[in-house]
Design a protein around this motif. Structure first.
Motif, mmCIF file in Angstrom:
data_model
loop_
_atom_site.group_PDB
_atom_site.id
_atom_site.type_symbol
_atom_site.label_atom_id
_atom_site.label_comp_id
_atom_site.label_asym_id
_atom_site.label_seq_id
_atom_site.Cartn_x
_atom_site.Cartn_y
_atom_site.Cartn_z
ATOM 1 N N ASP A 28 1.632 -17.481 2.190
ATOM 2 C CA ASP A 28 1.249 -17.088 3.555
ATOM 3 C C ASP A 28 -0.278 -16.981 3.633
ATOM 4 O O ASP A 28 -0.893 -16.243 2.855
ATOM 5 C CB ASP A 28 1.906 -15.736 3.870
ATOM 6 N N ASN A 30 -1.986 -15.526 5.750
ATOM 7 C CA ASN A 30 -2.435 -14.198 6.205
ATOM 8 C C ASN A 30 -2.722 -13.251 5.033
ATOM 9 O O ASN A 30 -3.267 -12.171 5.234
ATOM 10 C CB ASN A 30 -1.360 -13.533 7.085
ATOM 11 N N GLU A 58 7.518 -15.543 12.579
ATOM 12 C CA GLU A 58 8.779 -16.137 13.042
ATOM 13 C C GLU A 58 8.587 -17.578 13.543
ATOM 14 O O GLU A 58 9.493 -18.402 13.438
ATOM 15 C CB GLU A 58 9.359 -15.241 14.148
ATOM 16 N N THR A 91 9.766 -14.691 6.453
ATOM 17 C CA THR A 91 9.709 -15.994 7.127
ATOM 18 C C THR A 91 9.314 -17.087 6.139
ATOM 19 O O THR A 91 9.825 -18.210 6.213
ATOM 20 C CB THR A 91 8.721 -15.983 8.321
ATOM 21 N N THR A 115 6.237 -8.352 1.703
ATOM 22 C CA THR A 115 6.496 -7.377 2.771
ATOM 23 C C THR A 115 7.618 -6.435 2.306
ATOM 24 O O THR A 115 8.367 -6.763 1.380
ATOM 25 C CB THR A 115 6.963 -8.052 4.089
HETATM 26 N N1 LIG Z 1 17.334 -14.306 4.295
HETATM 27 C C1 LIG Z 1 17.661 -13.041 4.476
HETATM 28 O O1 LIG Z 1 18.614 -12.528 3.891
HETATM 29 C C2 LIG Z 1 16.840 -12.206 5.420
HETATM 30 C C3 LIG Z 1 17.004 -10.814 5.422
HETATM 31 C C4 LIG Z 1 16.179 -10.052 6.243
HETATM 32 C C5 LIG Z 1 15.243 -10.680 7.059
HETATM 33 N N2 LIG Z 1 15.146 -12.034 7.048
HETATM 34 C C6 LIG Z 1 14.147 -12.714 7.887
HETATM 35 O O2 LIG Z 1 12.867 -12.277 7.482
HETATM 36 C C7 LIG Z 1 11.980 -12.310 8.597
HETATM 37 C C8 LIG Z 1 11.275 -10.981 8.722
HETATM 38 O O3 LIG Z 1 10.640 -10.687 7.492
HETATM 39 P P1 LIG Z 1 9.129 -10.214 7.389
HETATM 40 O O4 LIG Z 1 8.909 -9.038 8.261
HETATM 41 O O5 LIG Z 1 8.800 -10.135 5.954
HETATM 42 O O6 LIG Z 1 8.398 -11.466 8.103
HETATM 43 P P2 LIG Z 1 7.034 -12.247 7.972
HETATM 44 O O7 LIG Z 1 7.093 -13.206 6.865
HETATM 45 O O8 LIG Z 1 6.784 -12.789 9.325
HETATM 46 O O9 LIG Z 1 5.930 -11.144 7.662
HETATM 47 C C9 LIG Z 1 5.497 -10.293 8.686
HETATM 48 C C10 LIG Z 1 3.986 -10.480 8.995
HETATM 49 O O10 LIG Z 1 3.224 -9.913 7.950
HETATM 50 C C11 LIG Z 1 2.315 -10.884 7.397
HETATM 51 N N3 LIG Z 1 2.252 -10.545 5.972
HETATM 52 C C12 LIG Z 1 3.215 -10.720 5.043
HETATM 53 N N4 LIG Z 1 2.877 -10.105 3.904
HETATM 54 C C13 LIG Z 1 1.650 -9.561 4.104
HETATM 55 C C14 LIG Z 1 0.769 -8.787 3.289
HETATM 56 N N5 LIG Z 1 1.125 -8.377 2.081
HETATM 57 N N6 LIG Z 1 -0.429 -8.461 3.795
HETATM 58 C C15 LIG Z 1 -0.774 -8.804 5.062
HETATM 59 N N7 LIG Z 1 0.039 -9.482 5.899
HETATM 60 C C16 LIG Z 1 1.225 -9.852 5.410
HETATM 61 C C17 LIG Z 1 2.915 -12.214 7.741
HETATM 62 O O11 LIG Z 1 1.919 -13.209 7.810
HETATM 63 C C18 LIG Z 1 3.534 -11.927 9.100
HETATM 64 O O12 LIG Z 1 2.543 -12.001 10.094
HETATM 65 C C19 LIG Z 1 12.821 -12.644 9.814
HETATM 66 O O13 LIG Z 1 12.678 -14.007 10.124
HETATM 67 C C20 LIG Z 1 14.238 -12.354 9.348
HETATM 68 O O14 LIG Z 1 15.181 -13.135 10.033
HETATM 69 C C21 LIG Z 1 15.905 -12.795 6.233
#
Ligand SMILES: NC(=O)c1ccc[n+]([C@@H]2O[C@H](COP(=O)([O-])OP(=O)(O)OC[C@H]3O[C@@H](n4cnc5c(N)ncnc54)[C@H](O)[C@@H]3O)[C@@H](O)[C@H]2O)c1
Ligand SMILES: [Zn+2]
Length: 354
Positions: A28, A30, A58, A91, A115
């Motif tokens: 990522d 970011n 997303e 994501t 995350t």
């Molecule tokens: N496959 C599965 O079993 C499962 C389970 C739960 C959620 N999900 C999916 O996961 C997604 C949500 O997860 P998420 O919240 O991790 O999403 P994400 O990957 O969008 O991360 C959230 C935000 O934080 C930023 N980010 C990530 N790590 C960072 C860090 N350490 N420092 C600074 N910024 C950071 C990303 O760029 C993004 O803007 C959804 O699409 C959901 O449907 C999948």
């Protein structure tokens, strides 16, 4: 399910990539550069390594991004002995997992979640996926596979840069696990603030709750459906916000927390969940997530619920609670009843109508 989940990620990583023809790291953009630099440094000691950065969120869970990854794998000469590694949140691992599971019919896969949601949920259990742009707008996670990562490497230091609202979103997903297990874990979780200092000590336990459920039902023939608690409504709200180009407006875990608030209300009426306890839980949750400016109309939410991938034979399925630690994944919605209950719910929790 044979994934290794480990906090000594560096040693495990070295053993997973030993002898691999190429390490393809999807990271990522970011994230602070130092995270991917450190990983590339470890990989480069013995392996050819390629880094592809894309901006997480997303909006990347699309077939266009999937094809971009296939092309990049092709250009750098990835083969069946290559390993696909994801560094990022849910994501990145949802998109990357689908790429890894389908490229040349599947190459080894590693997730390094950054995350809270990634660490407690998205990285565990082997589900991946992208969203579908359908004739009723965006539908969450409609295209995907089951594909287990070889390693889930946890490093809490990667959470240092995570924005506060993303931590709160992680709290929402941890709430789901706490209600599914109930007992002492729920009590501990109730005392935790939605910040990193409070949540980090609970992350491994929260992930263990998911892992336990998945291990008993890897392909979701039954019990694994419990993990959809709060997600029928949560995904509907998230999809509606995506349609209105408000992708950043609601975080996944917050949409799930709203789904859980609604579930608690309905569970009192339909499954005899203790009313006083439900009220107490709802107050606690809403105090943390805050009222919403806009909750969607029942007919819009219903349209999305009808497309939920849990549904079979046209029945709109959901997960309800009899009590904390005792959930029922066989609940089926009737449109008329949903409409009444949702409209009452909106009136209570929409900021404009308070
Ligand atoms: N496959 C599965 O079993 C499962 C389970 C739960 C959620 N999900 C999916 O996961 C997604 C949500 O997860 P998420 O919240 O991790 O999403 P994400 O990957 O969008 O991360 C959230 C935000 O934080 C930023 N980010 C990530 N790590 C960072 C860090 N350490 N420092 C600074 N910024 C950071 C990303 O760029 C993004 O803007 C959804 O699409 C959901 O449907 C999948
Ligand atoms: Zn979720």
């Amino acid at each position: 399910m044979n994934s290794v989940r480990s906090t000594s990620w560096e040693n495990e990583l070295k053993s997973c990539i030993r002898g691999k023809s190429l390490v393809f790291l999807l990271a990522d953009s970011n994230l602070p550069d130092s995270y991917s630099k450190d990983i590339v440094k470890v990989c480069k000691i013995k392996n050819k390594t390629h880094l592809l950065k894309i901006k997480g969120g997303e909006q990347i869970k699309t077939h266009q991004h999937l094809i971009q990854i296939y092309n990049e794998l092709d250009v750098v000469g990835a083969d069946r002995k290559s390993v696909f590694m994801c560094l990022g949140g849910g994501t990145i691992s949802d998109l990357g997992g689908l790429a890894a599971s389908t490229y040349k019919r599947g190459i080894d896969f590693i997730i390094l979640p950054t995350t809270v949601i990634g660490m407690v949920d998205a990285a565990i259990g082997g589900k991946n996926g992208i969203n579908l742009e359908s004739n009723v707008g965006i539908l969450k996670n409609q295209i995907g596979t089951f594909y287990q990562p070889k390693l889930i490497g946890i490093n809490f230091k990667w959470l240092d840069s995570l924005p506060k609202d993303e931590v709160k979103s992680g709290w929402g997903e941890m709430l789901k696990h706490a209600l599914l297990i109930g007992g002492p874990h729920l009590e501990k979780f109730k005392n935790a603030e939605p910040n990193l200092a409070s949540l980090i000590p609970l992350i491994i336990d929260s992930g263990n709750i998911k892992e336990g459920i998945v291990r008993r039902d890897v392909k979701e023939n039954g019990e694994r459906a419990l993990l959809n608690l709060g997600h029928t409504i949560g995904h509907a709200i998230e999809s509606l916000e995506l349609d209105s180009s408000n992708a950043s407006e609601i975080k996944h875990g917050i949409a799930v927390a709203w789904g859980i608030v609604f579930t608690l209300e309905v569970s009192v009426r339909k499954l005899g969940f203790n009313d006083a306890l439900a009220k107490q839980l709802i107050k606690w949750i809403v105090d943390i997530i805050g009222y919403r400016e806009h909750l969607w109309e029942s007919k819009e939410v219903w349209l999305k619920m009808c497309k939920d991938k849990k549904n079979t034979n046209g029945n709109v399925k959901d997960v309800m609670l009899r009590s904390p630690g005792d959930a029922d994944w066989h609940f089926t919605w009737e449109r008329e009843e949903f409409t009444i209950l949702w409209e009452q719910f909106r009136e209570r929790y929409e900021l404009t109508s308070c």
